[in-house]
Write a protein that holds these residues in place. Structure first.
Motif, PDB file in Angstrom:
ATOM      1  N   UNK A 297      14.495   1.666  -0.823  1.00 56.36           N
ATOM      2  CA  UNK A 297      13.391   2.408  -1.330  1.00 56.36           C
ATOM      3  C   UNK A 297      12.117   2.165  -0.269  1.00 56.36           C
ATOM      4  N   UNK A 298      11.939   0.848   0.040  1.00 54.51           N
ATOM      5  CA  UNK A 298      11.165   0.427   1.103  1.00 54.51           C
ATOM      6  C   UNK A 298      11.372   1.442   2.620  1.00 54.51           C
ATOM      7  N   UNK A 299      12.561   1.712   2.810  1.00 54.01           N
ATOM      8  CA  UNK A 299      12.665   2.563   4.040  1.00 54.01           C
ATOM      9  C   UNK A 299      12.397   3.960   4.016  1.00 54.01           C
ATOM     10  N   UNK A 300      12.390   4.360   2.456  1.00 56.05           N
ATOM     11  CA  UNK A 300      12.004   5.670   2.212  1.00 56.05           C
ATOM     12  C   UNK A 300      10.417   5.563   2.420  1.00 56.05           C
ATOM     13  N   UNK A 301       9.684   4.851   1.848  1.00 56.10           N
ATOM     14  CA  UNK A 301       8.239   4.691   1.865  1.00 56.10           C
ATOM     15  C   UNK A 301       7.799   4.685   3.335  1.00 56.10           C
ATOM     16  N   UNK A 302       8.530   3.789   4.161  1.00 53.65           N
ATOM     17  CA  UNK A 302       7.694   3.766   5.421  1.00 53.65           C
ATOM     18  C   UNK A 302       8.166   4.799   6.219  1.00 53.65           C
ATOM     19  N   UNK A 303       9.384   5.155   6.233  1.00 51.84           N
ATOM     20  CA  UNK A 303      10.204   5.971   7.150  1.00 51.84           C
ATOM     21  C   UNK A 303      10.586   7.458   6.639  1.00 51.84           C
ATOM     22  N   UNK A 304      10.356   7.498   5.526  1.00 51.58           N
ATOM     23  CA  UNK A 304      11.437   8.569   4.848  1.00 51.58           C
ATOM     24  C   UNK A 304      12.791   8.400   5.266  1.00 51.58           C
ATOM     25  N   UNK A 305      13.136   7.285   5.249  1.00 53.30           N
ATOM     26  CA  UNK A 305      14.651   7.109   5.520  1.00 53.30           C
ATOM     27  C   UNK A 305      15.305   6.429   4.545  1.00 53.30           C
ATOM     28  N   UNK A 306      16.441   5.729   4.793  1.00 48.90           N
ATOM     29  CA  UNK A 306      16.943   4.979   3.581  1.00 48.90           C
ATOM     30  C   UNK A 306      18.215   3.907   4.229  1.00 48.90           C
ATOM     31  N   UNK A 307      18.367   3.111   3.309  1.00 50.84           N
ATOM     32  CA  UNK A 307      19.983   2.577   3.451  1.00 50.84           C
ATOM     33  C   UNK A 307      20.983   3.716   3.062  1.00 50.84           C
ATOM     34  N   UNK A 308      22.201   3.256   3.542  1.00 55.17           N
ATOM     35  CA  UNK A 308      23.260   4.485   3.528  1.00 55.17           C
ATOM     36  C   UNK A 308      24.465   3.786   2.573  1.00 55.17           C
ATOM     37  N   UNK A 309      25.156   4.867   2.074  1.00 53.78           N
ATOM     38  CA  UNK A 309      26.538   4.535   1.632  1.00 53.78           C
ATOM     39  C   UNK A 309      27.485   4.655   2.729  1.00 53.78           C
ATOM     40  N   UNK A 310      28.749   4.095   2.432  1.00 53.46           N
ATOM     41  CA  UNK A 310      29.728   4.212   3.538  1.00 53.46           C
ATOM     42  C   UNK A 310      29.903   5.781   3.764  1.00 53.46           C
ATOM     43  N   UNK A 311      29.826   6.582   2.644  1.00 50.72           N
ATOM     44  CA  UNK A 311      30.181   8.184   2.939  1.00 50.72           C
ATOM     45  C   UNK A 311      28.996   8.610   3.925  1.00 50.72           C
ATOM     46  N   UNK A 312      27.921   8.116   3.650  1.00 52.73           N
ATOM     47  CA  UNK A 312      26.742   8.797   4.447  1.00 52.73           C
ATOM     48  C   UNK A 312      26.951   8.346   5.953  1.00 52.73           C
TER      49      UNK A 312
ATOM     50  N   UNK B 122       0.915  -1.294   0.073  1.00 53.49           N
ATOM     51  CA  UNK B 122       0.061  -0.092   0.042  1.00 53.49           C
ATOM     52  C   UNK B 122       0.677   1.333  -0.018  1.00 53.49           C
ATOM     53  N   UNK B 123       1.994   1.065   0.847  1.00 52.42           N
ATOM     54  CA  UNK B 123       2.918   2.342   0.832  1.00 52.42           C
ATOM     55  C   UNK B 123       3.514   2.619  -0.768  1.00 52.42           C
ATOM     56  N   UNK B 124       4.027   1.612  -1.472  1.00 50.21           N
ATOM     57  CA  UNK B 124       4.580   1.710  -2.503  1.00 50.21           C
ATOM     58  C   UNK B 124       3.568   2.292  -3.700  1.00 50.21           C
ATOM     59  N   UNK B 125       2.468   1.839  -3.452  1.00 50.54           N
ATOM     60  CA  UNK B 125       1.366   2.610  -4.373  1.00 50.54           C
ATOM     61  C   UNK B 125       1.131   4.080  -4.465  1.00 50.54           C
ATOM     62  N   UNK B 126       1.720   4.860  -3.380  1.00 52.06           N
ATOM     63  CA  UNK B 126       1.738   6.178  -3.082  1.00 52.06           C
ATOM     64  C   UNK B 126       3.145   7.060  -3.172  1.00 52.06           C
ATOM     65  N   UNK B 127       4.013   6.087  -3.569  1.00 53.96           N
ATOM     66  CA  UNK B 127       5.559   6.719  -3.130  1.00 53.96           C
ATOM     67  C   UNK B 127       5.806   7.732  -4.273  1.00 53.96           C
ATOM     68  N   UNK B 128       5.435   7.602  -5.576  1.00 51.50           N
ATOM     69  CA  UNK B 128       5.813   8.309  -6.445  1.00 51.50           C
ATOM     70  C   UNK B 128       4.920   9.680  -6.303  1.00 51.50           C
ATOM     71  N   UNK B 129       3.671   9.498  -6.098  1.00 50.38           N
ATOM     72  CA  UNK B 129       2.995  10.766  -5.654  1.00 50.38           C
ATOM     73  C   UNK B 129       3.534  11.608  -4.710  1.00 50.38           C
ATOM     74  N   UNK B 130       4.059  10.895  -3.713  1.00 51.97           N
ATOM     75  CA  UNK B 130       4.356  11.475  -2.390  1.00 51.97           C
ATOM     76  C   UNK B 130       6.179  12.234  -2.858  1.00 51.97           C
ATOM     77  N   UNK B 131       6.750  11.684  -3.713  1.00 54.57           N
ATOM     78  CA  UNK B 131       8.041  12.161  -4.259  1.00 54.57           C
ATOM     79  C   UNK B 131       7.580  13.481  -5.002  1.00 54.57           C
ATOM     80  N   UNK B 132       6.697  13.361  -5.928  1.00 51.94           N
ATOM     81  CA  UNK B 132       6.429  14.420  -6.938  1.00 51.94           C
ATOM     82  C   UNK B 132       5.732  15.680  -6.064  1.00 51.94           C
ATOM     83  N   UNK B 133       5.433  15.484  -4.947  1.00 50.50           N
ATOM     84  CA  UNK B 133       4.781  16.633  -4.360  1.00 50.50           C
ATOM     85  C   UNK B 133       5.660  16.936  -3.028  1.00 50.50           C
TER      86      UNK B 133
END
Length: 451
Positions: free
Chosen positions: A405-420, A167-178
């Motif tokens: 991307x799932x972490x972005x969808x659920x928490x507005x979070x992310x997996x990270x690179x070493x630099x991050x 359900x979260x993925x179904x609105x991910x693009x709308x959330x990003x665009x706005x």
């Protein structure tokens, strides 16, 4: 027995790494030779596969087919069995049209998630059996609410993915665009938009009416241990060097899946699993009769702690009051939170750390899909120099980028690179001392010390 040995062999680090290379190569070849429109259809309409996997789990089809045996079951008989089992939870559920089921299961068989042994007759295979809860259909029918209790959590993970995550993925693009803005209303994450709530995901799970989801989520986190080989967490940190009765605090540890693995491997250590009060309240009972010796001996215990609040001293059975543990362990925690929240968590841990306290963060460390000349060799690429494969192992590593991307969808979070990750650590008063990659994957064990 041969199948069991084959699965055990796949867990060997050398075999695991070789398998990843094969998957990466096949995925890259398919991208090159497959008709682009067909690849587009698979990607753009991939939600069909998610929905079919959700149907497979929710209808207990895997358990029914297991009891039917290798000869399989005709969809007409399968539909009748599904209805019978589901009526344990609701006597008024409607019959399912068996002619529709055949098309759902055939898509799954085409993706190798089932086997169609004869026309309209389906049986389990290696992949579908992985979703099996292990419960009998009689057990599920008589107590549907405890289907995931005392299981490996994979069925629960599948159900959570098909419910909240889809359900979260179904609105991910709308959330990003706005940027989360809809009129005068701002939504902090796609999850908030999908479920029309201002609560964070974990707070929402604790709301009345979500009791089943909360319990299922705890089990699903148990299932996520398959992201890594058990040997990786066991050998990803020098646990054997820690003195007897050293205290390891498993921050946000849920029902204690990782602590149980480590406690069995290192009986000289004490593990304290910390989480929110509702999770702690159900944690030990979720194990049923398993690992009772760990709990009764106090080698694994539970403690309620808000990791956004200043840390308090806590009691460890047999040791007394502890204020400065030996290790803070955060497995799959940092990726649940935006950067500013992770810094808050790490600063509280830094304030409670002793001179020799270690911080171990177990999360994916994402590699770029190109070579990063500014990184050390082990961070730059997962493939040998000169390899034609993508530096991040492409198809073999997609699970990490899907999780990102799932972490972005659920928490507005992310997996990270070493630099991050390095920037977050420094901002919170920690210094990365060591990074150990899991075999053939992006999962990493990042050890830091106080500065």
């Amino acid at each position: 027995m041969d199948q069991q040995r084959a699965e055990e062999l796949r867990g060997d680090p050398v075999v695991f790494g070789a398998a990843n290379t094969i998957v990466a190569a096949c995925g890259q070849l398919a991208a090159v030779v497959h008709k682009p429109f067909f690849s587009l259809v698979e990607g753009a309409q991939g939600g069909n596969l998610i929905a079919c996997l959700q149907f497979l789990e929710n209808t207990h089809t895997v358990e029914i087919l297991r009891e039917a045996g290798p000869q399989g079951l005709h969809v007409k008989d399968l539909a009748a069995r599904i209805t019978d089992v589901r009526r344990g939870a609701n006597p008024n559920v409607r019959d399912i049209d068996h002619t529709k089921i055949s098309h759902v299961l055939r898509l799954l068989a085409t993706y190798h998630w089932l086997q169609e042994v004869r026309p309209d007759v389906f049986a389990n295979n290696r992949l579908s059996s992985f979703i099996d809860s292990g419960k009998s259909t009689a057990q599920i029918r008589s107590s549907p609410g405890t289907k995931y209790d005392e299981t490996d959590g994979v069925a629960a993970f599948t159900a959570t993915s098909g419910d909240e995550v889809m359900k979260i993925h179904s609105v991910l693009a709308d959330w990003l665009l706005t940027d989360g803005g809809f009129g005068e209303k701002m939504y902090a994450s796609p999850f908030n938009l999908a479920f029309k709530t201002d609560l964070k995901y974990y707070e929402w799970l604790e709301e009345p009416g979500n009791e089943a989801r909360l319990a299922r989520f705890g089990h699903s986190m148990n299932g996520t241990r398959y992201w890594e080989l058990a040997e990786n967490i066991i050998y990803g940190f020098p646990w054997h060097e820690l003195p007897r009765d050293s205290v390891v605090v498993d921050i946000g540890g849920g029902i204690g899946s990782v602590s149980v693995i480590l406690a069995e491997a290192y009986p000289h250590l004490r593990f304290v699993v910390e989480d929110r009060a509702p999770v702690v309240a159900i944690a030990q009972q979720s194990w049923g009769n398993k690992h009772t010796d760990l709990f009764s001996s106090g080698r694994v215990s539970y403690h309620t702690q808000d990791f956004f609040a200043p840390r308090e001293s806590f009691e460890v059975p047999g040791l007394g009051t502890i204020s400065q543990p030996t290790v803070f362990l955060l497995r799959a925690v940092a990726h649940n939170w935006p950067d500013e929240y992770v810094v808050r968590i790490l600063k509280h841990l830094r304030a409670a750390a002793g001179e020799h306290t270690k911080l171990l963060i177990v999360d994916n460390l994402l590699t770029f899909a190109c070579f990063d000349e500014d990184s050390s060799a082990d961070m730059r690429s997962l493939v040998p120099e000169g390899s034609p494969l993508l530096p991040n192992l492409g198809r073999a590593s997609t699970n990490a980028y899907i999780l990102d991307v799932s972490m972005m969808g659920i928490f507005s979070a992310k997996e990270r690179t070493y630099r991050e990750m390095d920037a977050l650590m420094q901002n919170a008063g920690w210094m990365i001392e060591r990074v150990k990659r899991a075999v053939g994957s992006l999962w990493a064990y990042t050890t830091a010390t106080p500065v």
